[in-house]
Design a protein around this motif. Structure first.
Motif, PDB file in Angstrom:
ATOM      1  N   LYS A  36      44.054  33.015  47.504  1.00 31.63           N
ATOM      2  CA  LYS A  36      44.435  33.525  45.887  1.00 31.63           C
ATOM      3  C   LYS A  36      44.949  34.716  46.191  1.00 31.63           C
TER       4      LYS A  36
ATOM      5  N   LYS B 140      46.846  38.130  44.833  1.00 32.08           N
ATOM      6  CA  LYS B 140      47.018  39.192  43.662  1.00 32.08           C
ATOM      7  C   LYS B 140      47.328  40.338  44.600  1.00 32.08           C
TER       8      LYS B 140
ATOM      9  N   ARG C   8      38.509  38.018  55.157  1.00 31.29           N
ATOM     10  CA  ARG C   8      39.538  37.706  54.237  1.00 31.29           C
ATOM     11  C   ARG C   8      40.312  39.114  54.203  1.00 31.29           C
TER      12      ARG C   8
ATOM     13  N   PHE D   5      42.093  41.542  51.375  1.00 30.16           N
ATOM     14  CA  PHE D   5      41.725  41.876  50.198  1.00 30.16           C
ATOM     15  C   PHE D   5      43.151  41.545  49.303  1.00 30.16           C
TER      16      PHE D   5
ATOM     17  N   GLN E 201      45.540  38.899  49.892  1.00 30.23           N
ATOM     18  CA  GLN E 201      45.551  37.462  49.933  1.00 30.23           C
ATOM     19  C   GLN E 201      44.169  37.344  50.446  1.00 30.23           C
ATOM     20  N   HIS E 202      43.276  36.593  49.421  1.00 27.01           N
ATOM     21  CA  HIS E 202      42.112  36.231  49.495  1.00 27.01           C
ATOM     22  C   HIS E 202      41.941  34.887  50.021  1.00 27.01           C
TER      23      HIS E 202
ATOM     24  N   HIS F 197      35.066  32.765  45.179  1.00 21.59           N
ATOM     25  CA  HIS F 197      36.140  33.619  45.764  1.00 21.59           C
ATOM     26  C   HIS F 197      37.016  34.110  44.792  1.00 21.59           C
TER      27      HIS F 197
ATOM     28  N   SER G 237      38.144  37.983  44.180  1.00 17.23           N
ATOM     29  CA  SER G 237      39.414  38.540  44.126  1.00 17.23           C
ATOM     30  C   SER G 237      39.746  39.304  43.018  1.00 17.23           C
ATOM     31  N   ARG G 238      39.452  38.821  41.865  1.00 17.86           N
ATOM     32  CA  ARG G 238      39.508  39.713  40.639  1.00 17.86           C
ATOM     33  C   ARG G 238      38.663  40.913  40.621  1.00 17.86           C
TER      34      ARG G 238
ATOM     35  N   TYR H  38      40.713  43.267  42.476  1.00 16.95           N
ATOM     36  CA  TYR H  38      41.761  43.933  42.015  1.00 16.95           C
ATOM     37  C   TYR H  38      41.434  45.043  40.826  1.00 16.95           C
TER      38      TYR H  38
ATOM     39  N   ASP I 275      50.875  35.352  40.151  1.00 22.48           N
ATOM     40  CA  ASP I 275      49.614  35.504  39.552  1.00 22.48           C
ATOM     41  C   ASP I 275      49.329  35.101  38.147  1.00 22.48           C
TER      42      ASP I 275
END
Length: 308
Positions: A181, A183, A210, A212, A214-215, A226, A230-231, A234, A254
Motif C-alpha cells: 500500500k 501512501k 516494512r 512506512f 510503502q507498506h 496492514h 498504513s492509514r 499516515y 492513493d
C-alpha cells in the motif's frame, strides 16, 4: 550515442530501457526508478523517484516529441498531468555518463528497522572517505559497500542480484514482494525527534521491516490489518508534513484520497486528490484540460477533469 540521447517508446519498461542502454554503452545510464517492470510513460510523466535522483532528475532529462491530445492534435512540447491530457507515444531521453564502477550501500539500522540504501557513482574507497568526513553519524563501513557496474546496480535495487541481465526484459517481473500500500507525504521542514520516536514505536508495534511510506507485506497475510496500520501511520504524520493541502506523490496513487467513478468529471470532487497531487497548479491544469480534452476522453479514477 553521439549526442548522448536515446528514443524510448512510452510502452517500454524501465528494465527494457536499462538493458538496451547497457547493450550500446558501458559508460552511459538513464536515472530512473527501481522497479524494472514499471512502464516508462507513467514513470516519467508522474515524476518517478530513483537512487541518483538528487544529482540527475529524469523529468528534466526527457523531451516528449510524439503524442496526441484529446482533440487528436499532435503534441510537440512538454505537458504534465499524469495521462489526463493525452498520450505520449515516445520520449527522447538525455543520458548521463557513469564511471565503470558504482557502489551500492546498505548500512546498519539507525533506529528500529530502518535501513539506508544508496547508489554512489564511484568506488567504495572514495565513498567511505566522503561519508566519514561529512556523515560520520551513519557509521558506514567497507562491509556495507558493494561495487558493481551501473547496469548491475539496477538488478541490486530490484532484489535480483546475481541474475542475468536478460531478466530486465521480463515485463511481468515482481519487485521484492506481492502486496503493498503506497501512501506519501512531503516533509517541508526537518522532522522533530518526537516524530521519529512515534515512527519508531509504530514500526516496532508492527514488528516488521516494512517501509512506512510503502507498506509491504507477503501475499496471504491479513490485508485489512496492514491497510489499517498504513492509514494510522499516515494520520500520525499529518502534523509533521506539508499542510493546506497535505500533499501527496502522484505516482503513489492513493484511492484513500478520493476517486471518481467511470463517467464522472466533477472538478469540485476532484479537488480532494487533485490539490494534494498538484498543489496550487491543479486549477490551472483543469483549465488546460478543458482546452485540450473537454470531453474527458483521457479519464481515470483520479484524473484531472475539465473545469466547468
Amino acid at each position: 550515442m553521439d549526442d548522448e540521447t536515446a528514443w524510448v517508446q512510452a510502452g517500454a519498461t524501465l528494465g527494457e530501457l536499462y538493458h538496451n542502454i547497457a547493450n550500446k554503452s558501458d559508460s552511459h545510464a538513464f536515472p530512473a526508478g527501481l522497479c524494472p517492470s514499471v512502464g516508462v510513460g507513467g514513470h516519467i510523466s508522474g515524476g518517478g523517484i530513483r537512487p541518483s535522483g538528487r544529482k540527475n532528475h529524469e523529468c528534466e532529462r526527457r523531451d516528449p516529441r510524439q503524442g496526441i491530445d484529446g482533440r487528436g492534435s499532435f503534441l510537440g512540447h512538454q505537458r504534465r498531468g499524469g495521462a489526463s491530457f493525452g498520450i505520449i507515444l515516445a520520449w527522447r531521453v538525455q543520458l548521463v555518463r557513469v564511471p565503470p564502477l558504482a557502489t551500492n550501500t546498505q548500512n546498519k539500522p539507525i533506529f528500529a528497522r530502518v535501513y539506508f540504501n544508496s547508489l554512489f557513482l564511484g568506488n567504495a574507497k572514495d565513498l567511505l572517505e566522503l561519508m566519514n568526513t561529512n556523515f560520520p553519524e551513519l557509521g558506514l563501513q567497507e562491509a556495507d559497500c558493494e561495487e558493481m557496474s551501473w547496469i548491475n546496480s539496477t538488478l541490486y535495487f530490484s532484489s535480483y542480484t546475481n541474475q542475468p541481465l536478460e531478466i530486465l526484459l521480463n515485463r511481468t517481473m515482481k519487485y521484492k514482494v506481492n502486496s503493498m500500500k503506497g501512501k506519501s507525504d512531503f516533509a517541508t521542514v526537518p522532522l522533530p525527534k518526537s516524530a521519529y520516536h512515534g515512527i519508531n514505536e509504530r514500526l516496532v508495534k508492527e514488528n516488521s521491516e516494512r517501509e512506512f511510506v510503502q507498506h509491504i507485506w507477503d501475499e496471504g497475510e491479513k490485508e485489512k490489518k496492514h491497510l489499517k496500520w498504513s492509514r494510522e501511520m499516515y494520520d500520525f504524520m499529518e502534523p509533521y508534513v506539508s499542510s493546506s493541502p497535505q500533499r501527496a506523490y502522484l505516482n503513489y496513487r492513493d484511492l484513500d484520497l478520493g476517486f471518481q467513478k467511470k463517467g464522472e468529471r466533477s472538478y469540485s470532487r476532484a479537488i480532494g486528490w487533485g490539490e494534494k497531487y498538484f498543489n496550487g497548479n491543479f486549477e490551472r491544469l483543469a483549465k488546460v484540460k478543458k482546452m485540450v480534452d473537454q470531453d474527458h476522453f483521457f479519464g481515470d479514477m483520479q484524473s484531472i477533469p475539465p473545469i466547468s
